[in-house]
Design a protein around this motif. Sequence first.
Motif, PDB file in Angstrom:
ATOM      1  N   UNK A 185       0.810  -1.217   0.000  1.00  0.00           N
ATOM      2  CA  UNK A 185       0.000   0.000   0.000  1.00  0.00           C
ATOM      3  C   UNK A 185       0.844   1.268   0.000  1.00  0.00           C
ATOM      4  N   UNK A 186       0.270   2.331  -0.554  1.00  0.00           N
ATOM      5  CA  UNK A 186       0.942   3.632  -0.539  1.00  0.00           C
ATOM      6  C   UNK A 186       0.829   4.239   0.852  1.00  0.00           C
ATOM      7  N   UNK A 187       1.604   5.269   1.087  1.00  0.00           N
ATOM      8  CA  UNK A 187       1.559   5.979   2.366  1.00  0.00           C
ATOM      9  C   UNK A 187       0.161   6.538   2.602  1.00  0.00           C
ATOM     10  N   UNK A 188      -0.440   7.147   1.578  1.00  0.00           N
ATOM     11  CA  UNK A 188      -1.781   7.717   1.742  1.00  0.00           C
ATOM     12  C   UNK A 188      -2.818   6.642   2.052  1.00  0.00           C
ATOM     13  N   UNK A 189      -2.687   5.474   1.419  1.00  0.00           N
ATOM     14  CA  UNK A 189      -3.612   4.377   1.710  1.00  0.00           C
ATOM     15  C   UNK A 189      -3.473   3.943   3.166  1.00  0.00           C
ATOM     16  N   UNK A 190      -2.230   3.825   3.645  1.00  0.00           N
ATOM     17  CA  UNK A 190      -2.015   3.447   5.041  1.00  0.00           C
ATOM     18  C   UNK A 190      -2.599   4.490   5.990  1.00  0.00           C
ATOM     19  N   UNK A 191      -2.472   5.775   5.648  1.00  0.00           N
ATOM     20  CA  UNK A 191      -3.055   6.819   6.496  1.00  0.00           C
ATOM     21  C   UNK A 191      -4.582   6.700   6.530  1.00  0.00           C
TER      22      UNK A 191
ATOM     23  N   UNK B 257      -8.694   4.429  13.608  1.00  0.00           N
ATOM     24  CA  UNK B 257      -8.333   5.347  14.697  1.00  0.00           C
ATOM     25  C   UNK B 257      -7.144   4.794  15.485  1.00  0.00           C
ATOM     26  N   UNK B 258      -6.094   4.455  14.719  1.00  0.00           N
ATOM     27  CA  UNK B 258      -4.838   3.993  15.305  1.00  0.00           C
ATOM     28  C   UNK B 258      -3.705   4.806  14.700  1.00  0.00           C
ATOM     29  N   UNK B 259      -2.530   4.690  15.280  1.00  0.00           N
ATOM     30  CA  UNK B 259      -1.377   5.387  14.733  1.00  0.00           C
ATOM     31  C   UNK B 259      -0.939   4.734  13.427  1.00  0.00           C
ATOM     32  N   UNK B 260      -0.312   5.511  12.585  1.00  0.00           N
ATOM     33  CA  UNK B 260       0.230   5.023  11.316  1.00  0.00           C
ATOM     34  C   UNK B 260       1.189   3.860  11.559  1.00  0.00           C
ATOM     35  N   UNK B 261       2.093   4.032  12.521  1.00  0.00           N
ATOM     36  CA  UNK B 261       3.121   3.014  12.731  1.00  0.00           C
ATOM     37  C   UNK B 261       2.577   1.718  13.309  1.00  0.00           C
ATOM     38  N   UNK B 262       1.384   1.744  13.917  1.00  0.00           N
ATOM     39  CA  UNK B 262       0.834   0.488  14.432  1.00  0.00           C
ATOM     40  C   UNK B 262       0.541  -0.482  13.294  1.00  0.00           C
ATOM     41  N   UNK B 263       0.436   0.034  12.074  1.00  0.00           N
ATOM     42  CA  UNK B 263       0.227  -0.828  10.914  1.00  0.00           C
ATOM     43  C   UNK B 263       1.544  -1.412  10.394  1.00  0.00           C
ATOM     44  N   UNK B 264       2.670  -0.794  10.725  1.00  0.00           N
ATOM     45  CA  UNK B 264       3.940  -1.244  10.154  1.00  0.00           C
ATOM     46  C   UNK B 264       4.940  -1.762  11.175  1.00  0.00           C
ATOM     47  N   UNK B 265       4.624  -1.623  12.462  1.00  0.00           N
ATOM     48  CA  UNK B 265       5.597  -1.965  13.497  1.00  0.00           C
ATOM     49  C   UNK B 265       5.813  -3.469  13.638  1.00  0.00           C
TER      50      UNK B 265
ATOM     51  N   UNK C 279       6.575  17.102  -3.978  1.00  0.00           N
ATOM     52  CA  UNK C 279       5.467  17.790  -3.303  1.00  0.00           C
ATOM     53  C   UNK C 279       4.536  16.704  -2.788  1.00  0.00           C
ATOM     54  N   UNK C 280       4.578  16.452  -1.487  1.00  0.00           N
ATOM     55  CA  UNK C 280       3.779  15.380  -0.898  1.00  0.00           C
ATOM     56  C   UNK C 280       2.649  15.966  -0.061  1.00  0.00           C
ATOM     57  N   UNK C 281       1.420  15.593  -0.403  1.00  0.00           N
ATOM     58  CA  UNK C 281       0.240  16.066   0.318  1.00  0.00           C
ATOM     59  C   UNK C 281      -0.175  15.010   1.337  1.00  0.00           C
ATOM     60  N   UNK C 282      -0.383  15.438   2.556  1.00  0.00           N
ATOM     61  CA  UNK C 282      -0.809  14.547   3.637  1.00  0.00           C
ATOM     62  C   UNK C 282      -2.194  14.967   4.095  1.00  0.00           C
ATOM     63  N   UNK C 283      -3.074  13.986   4.193  1.00  0.00           N
ATOM     64  CA  UNK C 283      -4.417  14.284   4.679  1.00  0.00           C
ATOM     65  C   UNK C 283      -4.374  14.589   6.171  1.00  0.00           C
ATOM     66  N   UNK C 284      -5.378  15.299   6.625  1.00  0.00           N
ATOM     67  CA  UNK C 284      -5.492  15.621   8.046  1.00  0.00           C
ATOM     68  C   UNK C 284      -5.540  14.345   8.865  1.00  0.00           C
ATOM     69  N   UNK C 285      -5.043  14.443  10.098  1.00  0.00           N
ATOM     70  CA  UNK C 285      -5.056  13.318  11.025  1.00  0.00           C
ATOM     71  C   UNK C 285      -6.169  13.544  12.052  1.00  0.00           C
TER      72      UNK C 285
END
Length: 183
Positions: A47-53, A60-68, A118-124
């Motif tokens: 998955x892409x970074x945006x998909x993981x976000x 409603x978990x942290x991003x890294x909880x998916x990759x740790x 130019x990387x766009x990040x969605x709101x958290x």
Amino acid sequence: MKSLQVQIGINLKKIRKLRGYSLDQLSGLSSVSKGMLAQIEKGESSPTVNTLWKIANGLQVSFSSLIEEKQSNVSVVRLEDKKPLTEDGELYQVYPFFPFDSSKKFEIYFVELQPGCRHCSERHHDSVEEYILVCDGEVTIRIGEQSYKLKKAESIHFQANDDHTYENETNQITSFYNVIFYP
């Protein structure tokens, strides 16, 4: 050591089942298709970074909880030992250095922006905060309508509840640490 793709699948399935969500329910919460979620869980898709976000926000978990991956009490992290998650044609590379720990409530990433990135990040989530510490180069960070230009040894802190963009407008690689705090 498992591949990152496999680790993401294991973690996603574990968290989804702990929450009692079906793939359909998680798809509705995350705006990621059921098929894509199933492929990620099976380790068949990277998955892409945006998909993981999107998935992290849906769960409603942290991003890294998916990759740790479980760590010992002492962690030495070397950039050359990490495989980055990439996006934007590999112009954006994020290295998970220290994954989320619920007792500490933060995670740390090392980020490299190639020239022109130019990387766009969605709101958290509403209360999530980001701390950016620039190591090399120059990064322009846009938060909502505001723009901030930071150079080496400069930092910024902001509430990440608005869309935000990281941009390298120079001809050299920009790198920074990103600390994400979950109060």
